[in-house]
Design a protein around this motif. Structure first.
Motif, PDB file in Angstrom:
ATOM      1  N   VAL A 156      12.890  20.707   1.287  1.00  0.00           N
ATOM      2  CA  VAL A 156      12.956  19.346   1.454  1.00  0.00           C
ATOM      3  C   VAL A 156      12.223  18.405   0.208  1.00  0.00           C
ATOM      4  O   VAL A 156      11.070  18.923   0.096  1.00  0.00           O
ATOM      5  N   LEU A 157      12.713  17.428   0.067  1.00  0.00           N
ATOM      6  CA  LEU A 157      12.323  16.715  -1.285  1.00  0.00           C
ATOM      7  C   LEU A 157      11.817  15.368  -0.442  1.00  0.00           C
ATOM      8  O   LEU A 157      12.463  14.676   0.294  1.00  0.00           O
ATOM      9  N   LEU A 158      10.647  14.914  -0.693  1.00  0.00           N
ATOM     10  CA  LEU A 158      10.012  13.669  -0.691  1.00  0.00           C
ATOM     11  C   LEU A 158       9.968  12.733  -1.887  1.00  0.00           C
ATOM     12  O   LEU A 158       9.538  13.117  -2.959  1.00  0.00           O
ATOM     13  N   GLN A 159      10.760  11.793  -1.798  1.00  0.00           N
ATOM     14  CA  GLN A 159      10.785  10.794  -3.132  1.00  0.00           C
ATOM     15  C   GLN A 159      10.125   9.670  -2.588  1.00  0.00           C
ATOM     16  O   GLN A 159      10.415   8.933  -1.972  1.00  0.00           O
ATOM     17  N   PHE A 160       9.126   9.228  -3.648  1.00  0.00           N
ATOM     18  CA  PHE A 160       8.460   8.023  -3.471  1.00  0.00           C
ATOM     19  C   PHE A 160       8.932   6.953  -4.488  1.00  0.00           C
ATOM     20  O   PHE A 160       9.116   7.343  -5.550  1.00  0.00           O
ATOM     21  N   ALA A 161       8.929   5.860  -3.946  1.00  0.00           N
ATOM     22  CA  ALA A 161       9.400   4.537  -4.829  1.00  0.00           C
ATOM     23  C   ALA A 161       8.730   3.359  -4.306  1.00  0.00           C
ATOM     24  O   ALA A 161       8.118   3.264  -3.184  1.00  0.00           O
ATOM     25  N   GLU A 162       8.660   2.569  -5.504  1.00  0.00           N
ATOM     26  CA  GLU A 162       8.221   1.210  -5.103  1.00  0.00           C
ATOM     27  C   GLU A 162       9.110   0.017  -4.842  1.00  0.00           C
ATOM     28  O   GLU A 162       9.794  -0.402  -5.787  1.00  0.00           O
ATOM     29  N   PRO A 163       9.528  -0.317  -3.568  1.00  0.00           N
ATOM     30  CA  PRO A 163      10.486  -1.335  -3.252  1.00  0.00           C
ATOM     31  C   PRO A 163      10.018  -2.670  -3.798  1.00  0.00           C
ATOM     32  O   PRO A 163       8.883  -2.863  -3.838  1.00  0.00           O
ATOM     33  N   PRO A 164      10.914  -3.282  -4.027  1.00  0.00           N
ATOM     34  CA  PRO A 164      10.565  -4.793  -4.523  1.00  0.00           C
ATOM     35  C   PRO A 164      10.537  -5.839  -3.480  1.00  0.00           C
ATOM     36  O   PRO A 164      11.335  -6.762  -3.069  1.00  0.00           O
ATOM     37  N   VAL A 165       9.443  -5.315  -2.568  1.00  0.00           N
ATOM     38  CA  VAL A 165       8.969  -6.264  -1.350  1.00  0.00           C
ATOM     39  C   VAL A 165       7.549  -6.578  -1.244  1.00  0.00           C
ATOM     40  O   VAL A 165       6.914  -5.722  -1.911  1.00  0.00           O
ATOM     41  N   GLU A 166       7.183  -7.608  -0.755  1.00  0.00           N
ATOM     42  CA  GLU A 166       5.767  -8.013  -0.642  1.00  0.00           C
ATOM     43  C   GLU A 166       5.142  -6.972   0.225  1.00  0.00           C
ATOM     44  O   GLU A 166       3.765  -6.497  -0.265  1.00  0.00           O
ATOM     45  N   GLU A 167       5.453  -6.793   1.356  1.00  0.00           N
ATOM     46  CA  GLU A 167       4.894  -5.991   2.387  1.00  0.00           C
ATOM     47  C   GLU A 167       5.840  -4.628   2.683  1.00  0.00           C
ATOM     48  O   GLU A 167       6.933  -4.569   2.997  1.00  0.00           O
ATOM     49  N   ILE A 168       5.202  -3.337   2.852  1.00  0.00           N
ATOM     50  CA  ILE A 168       5.658  -2.275   3.068  1.00  0.00           C
ATOM     51  C   ILE A 168       5.813  -2.012   4.763  1.00  0.00           C
ATOM     52  O   ILE A 168       4.719  -2.098   5.361  1.00  0.00           O
ATOM     53  N   GLN A 169       6.890  -1.765   5.359  1.00  0.00           N
ATOM     54  CA  GLN A 169       6.860  -1.741   6.642  1.00  0.00           C
ATOM     55  C   GLN A 169       6.515  -0.125   7.044  1.00  0.00           C
ATOM     56  O   GLN A 169       6.746   0.895   6.403  1.00  0.00           O
ATOM     57  N   MET A 170       5.196  -0.074   7.836  1.00  0.00           N
ATOM     58  CA  MET A 170       4.914   1.116   8.180  1.00  0.00           C
ATOM     59  C   MET A 170       5.812   2.184   8.927  1.00  0.00           C
ATOM     60  O   MET A 170       6.759   1.813   9.780  1.00  0.00           O
ATOM     61  N   GLN A 171       5.923   3.435   8.394  1.00  0.00           N
ATOM     62  CA  GLN A 171       6.785   4.714   8.885  1.00  0.00           C
ATOM     63  C   GLN A 171       5.822   5.555   9.347  1.00  0.00           C
ATOM     64  O   GLN A 171       4.601   5.605   9.212  1.00  0.00           O
ATOM     65  N   HIS A 172       6.280   6.497  10.169  1.00  0.00           N
ATOM     66  CA  HIS A 172       5.581   7.647  10.778  1.00  0.00           C
ATOM     67  C   HIS A 172       6.280   8.963  10.204  1.00  0.00           C
ATOM     68  O   HIS A 172       7.339   8.993  10.361  1.00  0.00           O
ATOM     69  N   TYR A 173       5.357   9.617   9.502  1.00  0.00           N
ATOM     70  CA  TYR A 173       5.747  11.130   9.113  1.00  0.00           C
ATOM     71  C   TYR A 173       4.937  12.076   9.760  1.00  0.00           C
ATOM     72  O   TYR A 173       3.633  12.141   9.409  1.00  0.00           O
ATOM     73  N   ALA A 174       5.560  13.116  10.377  1.00  0.00           N
ATOM     74  CA  ALA A 174       4.895  14.324  10.958  1.00  0.00           C
ATOM     75  C   ALA A 174       5.077  15.424  10.307  1.00  0.00           C
ATOM     76  O   ALA A 174       6.273  15.804   9.826  1.00  0.00           O
TER      77      ALA A 174
END
Length: 125
Positions: free
Chosen positions: A46-64
């Motif tokens: 399983v690959l986790l890919q981290f990216a910087e979206p072009p938005v002011e605020e990042i919407q919180m997500q939940h990862y378990a």
């Protein structure tokens, strides 16, 4: 072939910082990165890919993340050593504690981008 989980993109304020945080807490392997992604690999490919979206605020997500007892102990010790605020519950009403739900242990904390992370030693089902 049955469906399996392959990858997800996690929005980050600083993709390198977020990838390093997850890699350290989860003891995950580095993976080749390309384009706008900094990648790490979990067990099972399983690959986790981290990216910087072009938005002011990042919407919180939940990862378990389901981990064994030994990794939980090491990860929890790292959280404590680094002074990372954590809770026994997702509502964040039990600070500085872990839970003993579902016959195992669990803890909640935030990543550098503000996503809610959970480590648990026993699956819910």
């Amino acid at each position: 072939m049955p469906a399996t989980f392959n990858h997800t993109i996690i929005a980050s304020k600083d993709r390198t910082e977020s990838a390093a945080f997850y890699r350290e807490i989860l003891e995950a392997a580095e993976a080749p990165s390309w384009g706008p992604f900094t990648n790490i690999q979990l067990d099972g490919g399983v690959l986790l890919q981290f990216a910087e979206p072009p938005v002011e605020e990042i919407q919180m997500q939940h990862y378990a993340f389901l981990v064994d007892d030994e990794l939980f102990d090491r990860a929890y010790a790292r959280l404590q050593r680094k002074g990372i605020e954590h809770w026994a519950d997702p509502q964040q009403t039990r600070p500085g504690e872990i839970n003993h739900e579902h016959g195992g242990r669990g803890v909640y904390f935030l990543d550098p981008a503000g996503h809610a992370l959970e480590l648990l030693t026993r699956p819910y089902l």
